[in-house]
Design an enzyme around this catalytic site. Structure first.
Site, short mmCIF file in Angstrom:
data_model
loop_
_atom_site.label_atom_id
_atom_site.label_comp_id
_atom_site.label_asym_id
_atom_site.label_seq_id
_atom_site.Cartn_x
_atom_site.Cartn_y
_atom_site.Cartn_z
CG HIS A 72 121.36 89.47 -9.92
ND1 HIS A 72 120.52 90.53 -10.08
CD2 HIS A 72 121.67 89.44 -8.60
CE1 HIS A 72 120.31 91.13 -8.91
NE2 HIS A 72 121.02 90.47 -7.98
NE ARG A 95 118.95 95.49 -6.98
CZ ARG A 95 119.36 94.45 -6.24
NH1 ARG A 95 120.51 93.85 -6.51
NH2 ARG A 95 118.60 93.99 -5.28
P1 NAP Z 1 123.19 98.56 3.34
O1 NAP Z 1 123.48 97.75 4.55
O2 NAP Z 1 121.93 99.34 3.30
O3 NAP Z 1 124.44 99.53 3.12
C1 NAP Z 1 124.42 100.53 2.17
C2 NAP Z 1 125.72 101.31 2.24
O4 NAP Z 1 125.74 102.26 1.17
C3 NAP Z 1 125.88 102.10 3.54
O5 NAP Z 1 127.22 102.12 3.95
C4 NAP Z 1 125.43 103.51 3.14
O6 NAP Z 1 126.01 104.56 3.90
C5 NAP Z 1 125.95 103.57 1.72
N1 NAP Z 1 125.21 104.56 0.94
C6 NAP Z 1 123.89 104.60 0.62
N2 NAP Z 1 123.60 105.69 -0.10
C7 NAP Z 1 124.76 106.37 -0.24
C8 NAP Z 1 125.10 107.59 -0.86
N3 NAP Z 1 124.20 108.35 -1.51
N4 NAP Z 1 126.39 108.00 -0.80
C9 NAP Z 1 127.32 107.27 -0.15
N5 NAP Z 1 127.06 106.09 0.48
C10 NAP Z 1 125.79 105.66 0.42
O7 NAP Z 1 123.18 97.65 2.01
P2 NAP Z 1 123.78 96.17 1.86
O8 NAP Z 1 122.96 95.20 2.62
O9 NAP Z 1 125.24 96.20 2.13
O10 NAP Z 1 123.49 95.88 0.31
C11 NAP Z 1 123.94 96.74 -0.70
C12 NAP Z 1 123.36 96.37 -2.05
O11 NAP Z 1 123.95 95.19 -2.57
C13 NAP Z 1 121.86 96.01 -2.05
O12 NAP Z 1 121.07 97.16 -1.99
C14 NAP Z 1 121.73 95.26 -3.35
O13 NAP Z 1 121.39 96.14 -4.39
C15 NAP Z 1 123.10 94.69 -3.61
N6 NAP Z 1 123.13 93.22 -3.57
C16 NAP Z 1 123.50 92.55 -4.71
C17 NAP Z 1 123.55 91.16 -4.68
C18 NAP Z 1 123.98 90.38 -5.88
O14 NAP Z 1 123.82 89.17 -5.89
N7 NAP Z 1 124.56 91.00 -6.88
C19 NAP Z 1 123.21 90.47 -3.52
C20 NAP Z 1 122.84 91.19 -2.40
C21 NAP Z 1 122.80 92.58 -2.44
P3 NAP Z 1 125.66 104.72 5.47
O15 NAP Z 1 126.35 103.54 6.13
O16 NAP Z 1 126.28 106.01 5.87
O17 NAP Z 1 124.18 104.67 5.59
C1 GLV Z 2 120.27 90.51 -4.55
O1 GLV Z 2 120.49 91.14 -5.52
C2 GLV Z 2 119.84 91.07 -3.31
O2 GLV Z 2 119.51 92.26 -3.27
O3 GLV Z 2 119.83 90.33 -2.29
#
Ligand code: NAP
Ligand code: GLV
Length: 308
Positions: A271, A223
């Site tokens: 994005h 983000r």
């Molecule tokens: P997720 O499954 O919720 O994983 C989040 C990870 O971040 C976990 O490993 C968590 O640790 C860690 N984390 C959270 N808060 C933290 C902190 N304060 N300190 C250290 N580690 C922390 O999320 P995800 O599904 O992988 O997605 C991540 C993000 O990608 C989304 O929230 C979104 O913003 C972004 N995204 C972007 C796009 C794009 O097109 N650019 C597309 C999809 C997603 P734990 O494992 O210990 O809980």
């Molecule tokens: C895209 O940014 C998503 O959060 O899936």
């Protein structure tokens, strides 16, 4: 009962069609054309207008249309009892892995320099980085970050990962929340795939950049609000960071006047790292809709306290 699709930014018609293809008995409505506000129990939102959910007194569950839920967590008008879920599909993780792998390969092969040189017909060879010369550090080892890590590993990169709780990923060096400094000290290419929360907002700042191993690079695919823009510009101008690949911005579309545009040391994509596919998302949305109606536990429910 009805399922409501809400977005200011995305065309929801393909999602409606995909849901109805799976189950034609589901009454799917697209905001703002809602016949009976009281019948909405399940909503799907992407960049929704704030306060919109106060119009639907019986909504029980809101699903993000993507993996991120920051837009829902930040909307304090959504009552506490409303559950929040999100979309996780294999294609979201696969696309994100492709995006990060491409960014890292472009960094080690210095693709951006050659694209610049081509503009003026310049033929000059630059030394590439070897894969074992640079360590890629992944901030966030969740649904996406863990798959990205594995994709980089099978492509021969050295990978380190940081998450709140320590993870085990064979071949990667992993670090827990209180080991951030150790993680940064061995990271050259810093890749951000953290959720946006109160704790992670502004994490990509000068203090953090100074702890990276040189030469240092940044890839932000999470983000825009994770990044302190002025700090990145300073870090690029002083050589602390050699190049940044940015897919997300605190204001999207990125305004024409933004200082990021036109900088050779920044690669901008709009994005697109990982885009939710209507057919894949519909499977999960229908499943969670049915679980909502029958009071079953939801798939990928978000912990509203943790904010992700
Ligand atoms: P997720 O499954 O919720 O994983 C989040 C990870 O971040 C976990 O490993 C968590 O640790 C860690 N984390 C959270 N808060 C933290 C902190 N304060 N300190 C250290 N580690 C922390 O999320 P995800 O599904 O992988 O997605 C991540 C993000 O990608 C989304 O929230 C979104 O913003 C972004 N995204 C972007 C796009 C794009 O097109 N650019 C597309 C999809 C997603 P734990 O494992 O210990 O809980
Ligand atoms: C895209 O940014 C998503 O959060 O899936």
């Amino acid at each position: 009962m009805s399922l409501l699709l809400v977005s200011n930014h995305r065309d929801m018609a393909p999602f409606k069609a995909a849901i109805e293809k799976i189950d034609s008995n589901i009454d799917v409505e697209i905001w703002p054309n809602v016949k009976n506000l009281n019948r909405v129990q399940f909503a799907v939102a992407w960049r929704h207008p704030k306060h919109v959910f106060s119009q639907y007194p019986n909504v029980k569950v809101i699903s993000s249309l993507g993996a991120g839920v920051d837009h829902l967590i930040q909307d304090k008008t959504i009552p506490e009892h409303v559950k929040i879920t999100r979309i996780i599909t294999s294609s979201l993780a696969d696309q994100m892995s492709d995006y990060i792998l491409t960014a890292c390969l472009n960094i080690i092969r210095k693709t951006e320099i050659y694209l610049e040189q081509q503009k003026t017909g310049k033929w000059k060879v630059h030394k590439t980085y070897k894969k074992d010369e640079l360590t890629i550090g992944i901030l966030g080892l969740g649904e996406l970050g863990s798959k990205v890590t594995k994709r980089l590993l099978i492509n021969g990169f050295s990978v380190a990962g940081w998450s709140r709780t320590k993870k085990m990923i064979e071949g990667a060096e992993t670090f827990a929340e209180d080991e951030l400094t150790d993680f940064l000290n061995r990271t050259n290419i810093l890749v951000n795939i953290l959720p946006l929360t109160n704790q992670t907002e502004g994490i990509l700042d000068l203090g953090l950049f100074k702890q990276l191993k040189q030469p240092a690079f940044l890839v932000n695919a999470a983000r825009g609000e994770h990044l302190v823009s002025e700090d990145l510009i300073y870090a690029l101008d002083t050589g602390l960071i050699k190049h940044a690949v940015l897919d997300v911005f605190s204001e999207e579309p990125l305004p024409e006047s933004h200082p990021f545009w036109g900088r050779e040391k920044i690669t901008i994509t709009p994005h697109v790292a990982s885009i939710t596919d209507p057919d894949e998302a519909a499977e999960l949305l229908v499943e969670n809709y049915k679980r909502t109606l029958s009071g079953m536990a939801l798939l990928y429910e978000v912990d509203r306290e943790k904010e992700y």
